[in-house]
Design an enzyme around this catalytic site. Structure first.
Site, PDB file in Angstrom:
ATOM      1  N   GLY A 173       0.490 -20.251  13.552  1.00  0.00           N
ATOM      2  CA  GLY A 173       2.007 -19.761  13.084  1.00  0.00           C
ATOM      3  C   GLY A 173       2.643 -21.081  12.613  1.00  0.00           C
ATOM      4  N   LYS A 225      -9.930 -19.452  13.754  1.00  0.00           N
ATOM      5  CA  LYS A 225      -9.254 -20.702  13.578  1.00  0.00           C
ATOM      6  C   LYS A 225      -9.710 -22.123  13.928  1.00  0.00           C
ATOM      7  CE  LYS A 225      -5.148 -17.619  14.797  1.00  0.00           C
ATOM      8  NZ  LYS A 225      -4.254 -17.258  15.871  1.00  0.00           N
ATOM      9  N   LYS A 267      -6.624 -16.200   8.027  1.00  0.00           N
ATOM     10  CA  LYS A 267      -7.448 -16.945   8.594  1.00  0.00           C
ATOM     11  C   LYS A 267      -9.012 -16.555   8.609  1.00  0.00           C
ATOM     12  CE  LYS A 267      -6.028 -14.499  12.669  1.00  0.00           C
ATOM     13  NZ  LYS A 267      -4.560 -14.052  12.050  1.00  0.00           N
ATOM     14  N   ARG A 290       0.754  -1.114  -0.002  1.00  0.00           N
ATOM     15  CA  ARG A 290       0.127  -0.020   0.011  1.00  0.00           C
ATOM     16  C   ARG A 290       0.794   1.299  -0.052  1.00  0.00           C
ATOM     17  NH1 ARG A 290      -4.069  -0.885   4.789  1.00  0.00           N
ATOM     18  NH2 ARG A 290      -2.182  -1.598   5.927  1.00  0.00           N
ATOM     19  N   ARG A 291       1.937   1.251   0.718  1.00  0.00           N
ATOM     20  CA  ARG A 291       2.924   2.430   0.750  1.00  0.00           C
ATOM     21  C   ARG A 291       4.031   1.977   0.062  1.00  0.00           C
ATOM     22  NH1 ARG A 291       0.760   1.612   5.811  1.00  0.00           N
ATOM     23  NH2 ARG A 291       2.481   0.795   6.808  1.00  0.00           N
TER      24      ARG A 291
END
Length: 430
Positions: free
Chosen positions: A136, A207, A107, A48-49
C-alpha cells in the site's frame, strides 16, 4: 519554466483505489502541477458499470472501452488499478505501444508476467512503475530499487497482508478462534466476502515474488514462491508461542543463500520473538524488515491497503513518471542481471516447533528423539505434559532443512506411540 500543456492521464478502474486517485488528482491539482512542472489532466476513466455515479468525475470522461482509451495516442500515462491478469496485461502492453507509460497496482500480474511487461516497456521506451503493488502506502519498491541500489540486500522479511495480520493479532490478543477473528475482519471490511487470496497466502506470495526479484536483482515468479496459508493456526498454537516468548505472524520471507548462489521466497505462518520489531505490528498494518550489508537492518511500516493509502503510492509513481516524461527519460527498469536460481522449499533451513499427541507411557520421548536423530535434526528443547494415558509433546529444533524435517515428521507418524501431529510451525526472526 513551467509547461502549460497538460500531461494526460487515463485511469483504468474506478473502484476503491481508482476513485481515490481521481479525487487526489483533482483536490491536489495545484500541488501536483508544481511538483511535476506541468499540469496533469484526467483524460478518461475506463469502468465496467458506466451508470454508477462517481462523485467528482465528469461523466463525459467515463467509458467502457478501455482499449480505445489506451490507444488514443495522446495519453501520456495510464494508471491501471483494475487488477487481475486479463484484460490488464493486454491493456498495459497496448498502452506502451501507443506512447503511454504505465503506473500499476497489479501485484498478481507483475508477479506472473513482470519480466514480459518490463521488456515491453523497454522496447517502447516507456516507464513501468508499481509502488502500490506491494504494501500500500509504504514506500518499499523505490527504496529497494533506488535507495539500496548500491548495497547488497540479503533478506526481506515482512507482514504484507493486512487481513491476515488483523486476524492473527485478534487471535493473539483476545484468544479468539480463527473463524471468530475472520468474521470480525469481514464485518469491519478488512476481509473480502471470499478471503481465500488473503488467508491462503496467495496475495502475500505475489508480493514476495515482486520483492525478491527487486531485492536480489533476479527473476522470481509467483510459481517460485512457496506458499502456506494460516487457516490451520489455532489458539493452542498461540499458547505454545507465548510459552516460547513469541507470537505468530503470516510472513513473506525472501532470502539470499549464505553462499550467494541462490535465493528463496516463501510465505507461511511463523513464530517470531516478541522482541522482534515485526511482533509489535498490530491490526491491519503492514511492515517489512530489510537486511542489507552496508545499511544494516531497516524497517518500513504503515497501512498496507485501503483506497487512500494505495492511491498515495499510485500518485507518487504518477509524479515520478510525469517528471521522466518531461525530461525525455525513463526511470529504472527491471534489474535481473544476477540470474540467481530459486531454491526449492526443501533446502530452506530454519527452526521448527512441532506439537505431537502421544501415548503417555515410558519410552515415548526416547522413541521420538531417536527419529529426530536418524534424520539429522537436532533437538533444542522438549516439553511434555499429559494424563490418563494421553500426552502432548512439544519439540523445538535447532536449525534444519525443510526436507529433513518433512522426513522426520513422516517417520514420527508411523510410530505406534504417536497419535498425531497437532501442528508444525517454523520459528523465524531470531
Amino acid at each position: 519554466m513551467m509547461r502549460t500543456r497538460p500531461l494526460k492521464v487515463a485511469l483504468l478502474g474506478c473502484g476503491v483505489v481508482g476513485s481515490e486517485v481521481a479525487r487526489i488528482m483533482t483536490t491536489h491539482a495545484d500541488d501536483l502541477t508544481a511538483r511535476i512542472g506541468a499540469p496533469v489532466e484526467l483524460a478518461g476513466v475506463a469502468v465496467r458499470r458506466p451508470s454508477k455515479v462517481r462523485e467528482g468525475i465528469d461523466p463525459a470522461l467515463v467509458t467502457t472501452d478501455a482499449t480505445a482509451l489506451v490507444k488514443r495516442g495522446d495519453i501520456d500515462v495510464v494508471v491501471e488499478v483494475i487488477g487481475g491478469i486479463e484484460p490488464a496485461r493486454t491493456l498495459i502492453t497496448t498502452a506502451f505501444e501507443h506512447g503511454a507509460s504505465v503506473v500499476s497496482a497489479n501485484k498478481a500480474l507483475l508477479a506472473q508476467d513482470g519480466a514480459a511487461l518490463h521488456a515491453a516497456a523497454v522496447e517502447h521506451g516507456r516507464d513501468l512503475y508499481y509502488e502500490a503493488a506491494v504494501a500500500g502506502a509504504i514506500p518499499l519498491i523505490r527504496p529497494l530499487r533506488e535507495s539500496l541500489a548500491g548495497d547488497k540486500v540479503n533478506r526481506v522479511l515482512g507482514i504484507v497482508n493486512g487481513t491476515t495480520n488483523f486476524i492473527l493479532d485478534k487471535m493473539d490478543s483476545t484468544g479468539a478462534g480463527y473463524q471468530e477473528a475472520l468474521d470480525e475482519a469481514t464485518a469491519l471490511g478488512y476481509a473480502e466476502a471470499d478471503p481465500t487470496a488473503d488467508v491462503e497466502g496467495f496475495d502475500a506470495a505475489a508480493k514476495a515474488a515482486i520483492l525478491a526479484g527487486i531485492a536480489f536483482h533476479t527473476r522470481v515468479r509467483l510459481d517460485d514462491v512457496y506458499r502456506e496459508g494460516m487457516t490451520e493456526v489455532t489458539a493452542a498454537d498461540f499458547a505454545s508461542a507465548r510459552q516460547m516468548g513469541c507470537t505468530i505472524k503470516l510472513l513473506a520471507i525472501c532470502e539470499r543463500a549464505a553462499d550467494g548462489g541462490s535465493v528463496t521466497a516463501r510465505v507461511h505462518p511463523a513464530m517470531i520473538p516478541l522482541d522482534h520489531p515485526l511482533a509489535s505490528v498490530r491490526g491491519a498494518y503492514n511492515a517489512v524488515f530489510v537486511e542489507a550489508e552496508a545499511a544494516g537492518q531497516l524497517m518500513f511500516y504503515g497501512p498496507g491497503a485501503g483506497g487512500a493509502p494505495t492511491a498515495s503510492a499510485v500518485l507518487g509513481d504518477l509524479v515520478a513518471v510525469c517528471r521522466n516524461k518531461l525530461a525525455g527519460a525513463t526511470g529504472p527498469g527491471e534489474s535481473a542481471y544476477t540470474q540467481l536460481p530459486v531454491s526449492p522449499m526443501g533446502e530452506v533451513v530454519t527452526r521448527y516447533h512441532i506439537s505431537l499427541d502421544v501415548a503417555d507411557k515410558p519410552g515415548v520421548l526416547a522413541q521420538v528423539a531417536t527419529v529426530f536423530a536418524e534424520h539429522g535434526v537436532s533437538i533444542d528443547t522438549v516439553r511434555q505434559s499429559g494424563k490418563d494415558g494421553e500426552a502432548s509433546l512439544v519439540v523445538v529444533t535447532h536449525r534444519a532443512a525443510d526436507a529433513a524435517l518433512t522426513g522426520t515428521v513422516d517417520a514420527l507418524r508411523k510410530l505406534d506411540t504417536v497419535r498425531g501431529v497437532a501442528s508444525i510451525m517454523r520459528v523465524e526472526g531470531e
